[in-house]
Design an enzyme around this catalytic site. Sequence first.
Site, PDB file in Angstrom:
ATOM      1  N   GLU A 290      42.747  32.276   3.111  1.00  0.00           N
ATOM      2  CA  GLU A 290      43.694  33.507   2.961  1.00  0.00           C
ATOM      3  C   GLU A 290      43.989  33.771   1.452  1.00  0.00           C
ATOM      4  O   GLU A 290      44.492  32.826   0.781  1.00  0.00           O
ATOM      5  CB  GLU A 290      44.976  33.121   3.741  1.00  0.00           C
ATOM      6  N   SER A 296      49.799  33.693   8.730  1.00  0.00           N
ATOM      7  CA  SER A 296      50.472  33.942  10.014  1.00  0.00           C
ATOM      8  C   SER A 296      51.824  34.518   9.957  1.00  0.00           C
ATOM      9  O   SER A 296      52.584  33.945  10.795  1.00  0.00           O
ATOM     10  CB  SER A 296      50.177  32.755  11.010  1.00  0.00           C
ATOM     11  N   CYS A 300      54.429  43.464  10.889  1.00  0.00           N
ATOM     12  CA  CYS A 300      55.445  44.553  11.509  1.00  0.00           C
ATOM     13  C   CYS A 300      56.841  44.099  11.239  1.00  0.00           C
ATOM     14  O   CYS A 300      57.552  45.301  11.318  1.00  0.00           O
ATOM     15  CB  CYS A 300      55.298  44.668  13.123  1.00  0.00           C
ATOM     16  N   ASP A 547      41.767  43.807  12.146  1.00  0.00           N
ATOM     17  CA  ASP A 547      41.660  45.305  11.502  1.00  0.00           C
ATOM     18  C   ASP A 547      40.576  45.490  10.644  1.00  0.00           C
ATOM     19  O   ASP A 547      40.218  46.835  10.475  1.00  0.00           O
ATOM     20  CB  ASP A 547      43.194  45.769  10.557  1.00  0.00           C
TER      21      ASP A 547
END
Length: 809
Positions: A290, A296, A300, A547
């Site tokens: 990452e 994680s 939102c 995404d």
Amino acid sequence: MTTGVLELKMKIVFNAGTMENGSEQDFLRLFSHQLKSPLNSIQSLLNTIVEGLAGEVNTKTLKAVERATEKSRDAREVISDLIDFELYSQENGRQQELNLTELLHDLALSFSHSASEKGITFNFDLPGTEVIVWADPKRLKQAIGNILDNAVRFTPSNGKMEVKLSPDRKAKSVTIKVTDTGPGIAPEERDRVFEPFYRSPRLKATVPGTGLGLSIAKKVIDNHGWEIHFTSGENRGTSFEITLPYVKLEDRKYERERKKVVIIGGVTAGPKVAARLRRLDENVDIILVERGRFLSYSGCGLPSYISGKVRSPRELMTTSDSAVKSPEFFESISHITTLNNTMALEIERDKKRVLVKDLMIGPTSYIPYDYLVLATGTVPDVPDIPGVNQSGIFTLHTLEDAEGIKKTFSDKNARDVCIIGGGLIGISAAEALIETGARVTILEKKPHILLKLLDPDIAEKIQNELNKKGIKVVTEVEIKEIKKLKDQFEILTQNSPYTADLVILSTGVKPNAALARSAGLEIGESGGVKVDSFLKSSDRSIYAVGDCAESINLITGKHEYWPLGSISTKMGRIAADNIFGIASKFEGSIGTTLFRIIDINVGRTGLTGRVALLNGFEEVETVTVSGLDRAHYSGDAKYIILKVIADRRTRRLLGAQGYGKGDIIPRIEILACAIMQSLTLDQVFKLDLGYAPAFNNPVDIAQTACNVLENKINGLVKTINIQEFDKIKEEVNILDVSPLSEHSAGSIPNSINLPLENLRRENLPFDRDSKIVLYSKTSSSAYIAYRYLSAQGYSDLMILEGGYIYWER
């Protein structure tokens, strides 16, 4: 209490009495637990303060708390090492046949993350045979682990480490060798290396520890009757060697069929792949890479973090069981190696490896893979506006972005905020900021906000709701330039300029497919990685999820792009299934999206009316209804608005949109299921949904909407939507059939009131061929009036969709 005093006190306790070996071990474990428990509680409480969960603290206090946290951690380490030293000083416990190759492999993996964090290149050289030895598994693991931990602690950044296992068939022995490139051991210190509590005066100030790790290792080795020795040169590193007999060598190649799975991207889809794959298979090596600091987390929830509802990033990473999904969580709970602050630079498909760079330290290294999963997410789609890249202009894309916005907002005491773009991120950010007392303006290029998600009629209503809540929405704005004027920004448009203390870009996102593109993978029309139904890319050993990948629209069958957490999570699970060997297909999605604007719930699913027409559905019919979300007498019933879209020819449900203070979300979920199963309007009505006055009505409003649309298609009723009504309202007769009390409380201008209960005994003041628009509060009474008047010969009747509730809102 100093270490020496603590050791002395523990020695007194341990040597008191004449305990049997088993009883003493039990006592040690109990004693360890009693010491560690309060320390764990102290650490947990201190972490609560550091993470901001106990409220804001000033910088001076925070530094003191952080120092206390560090000291409590040191104390816990001292106690653990003291207990281990006493425990492992005794004779070994139960010995058994042990696969030494497997033990070393697992140990090396467990230390690879801490080595990587320091930028240490860590190699392990294991033989192609399984070496079976006779040993106490727990103690041997502790001893080798202590030596590896020592190597990681003393090896500097950009240094090297190696663990090597070398069997000697002639001597029927095997040697474990751990080598590092640390500072080495000075000649005058070599006799004291295994001495309890001894730490080099040269290094004790810079390298933490208790000085017990190597002492414990030596005790374990001696108790087994093996040999341990070392070679070292000052500033040239150290090598420790353990020599022990083996029982046998297994000639089969040591593979254990362990797959190496590398996952690039650690926010949503990537962690889901890792977690699901680990639950399916303990015999796979998983590395999660990452670029950012955090793993994680719920993207939102970023607006809530800005507003202060979420106090700490830790809350966004916390599971329902209160576990924080940090690198330590993934490694300790799931044995998943996590490399955060690490950027994937290049995929070498021919060699099946990924070049990565540690962003904190700088070195690059290669990670081999059997399967590679791309979960690289999105990047902001920044418009080409002069001045858009100035400091103080933010996107809201990552936790780091949210931290930047929060800090700038606080430091500048920002009060005027301009959000460029009326998409979902911008709307959520506006809500978060207005709750802090800011004045928020949304500047949207298109005629309405949220046009990818909603039809213009519903989007306009949401826009009105935002304006009512104090969020100013300006549409059809063309931004020419953003200028910096002292402490404010000036946004120049085709009309008047806007000033702001803070500017946030919400102009959309696009797939982060740069790594895939440079590797030569096939890219779809939307810019996402093209995948098949098993989520494999054009390279069969590389998957793309979330995404960064394209999706299939289940209704149109066309490739689409929906950057949604719900889709990403499903893709992650399905990719993990396929890597493990469970054939699993991702059939597609319909873009179901749910959100809330202060106290208004909004949801959508399937196709909008406009998109349905663009995709070849030539006979699209829609209807909008309003009603209470539950029985009116339940005490907390609230109105909701629901629009449904269907194909006139097949009666198949194509889409739905709705909003309101009431519970619209379950209705959208019901209709999403119906669309996924290609149900017709009639089939939706026949669904056996439950009923209780506290939750809904006997016929749920989702089914009522489908009934109304079916009636419309069948010619039993003619309706008019608000946009069409606004165009002709001066040319039609408007009849309100609500009770007089409701009409007096609120009505459409120029409408005549004739309550439904009086309709049969009073004559209408209109000719039978007059154009009449009927309505009531929800227009459900208007339908009864419509059917009666139609039977009386009135030929040009229409019902206003959604009634007064929808018109007024």
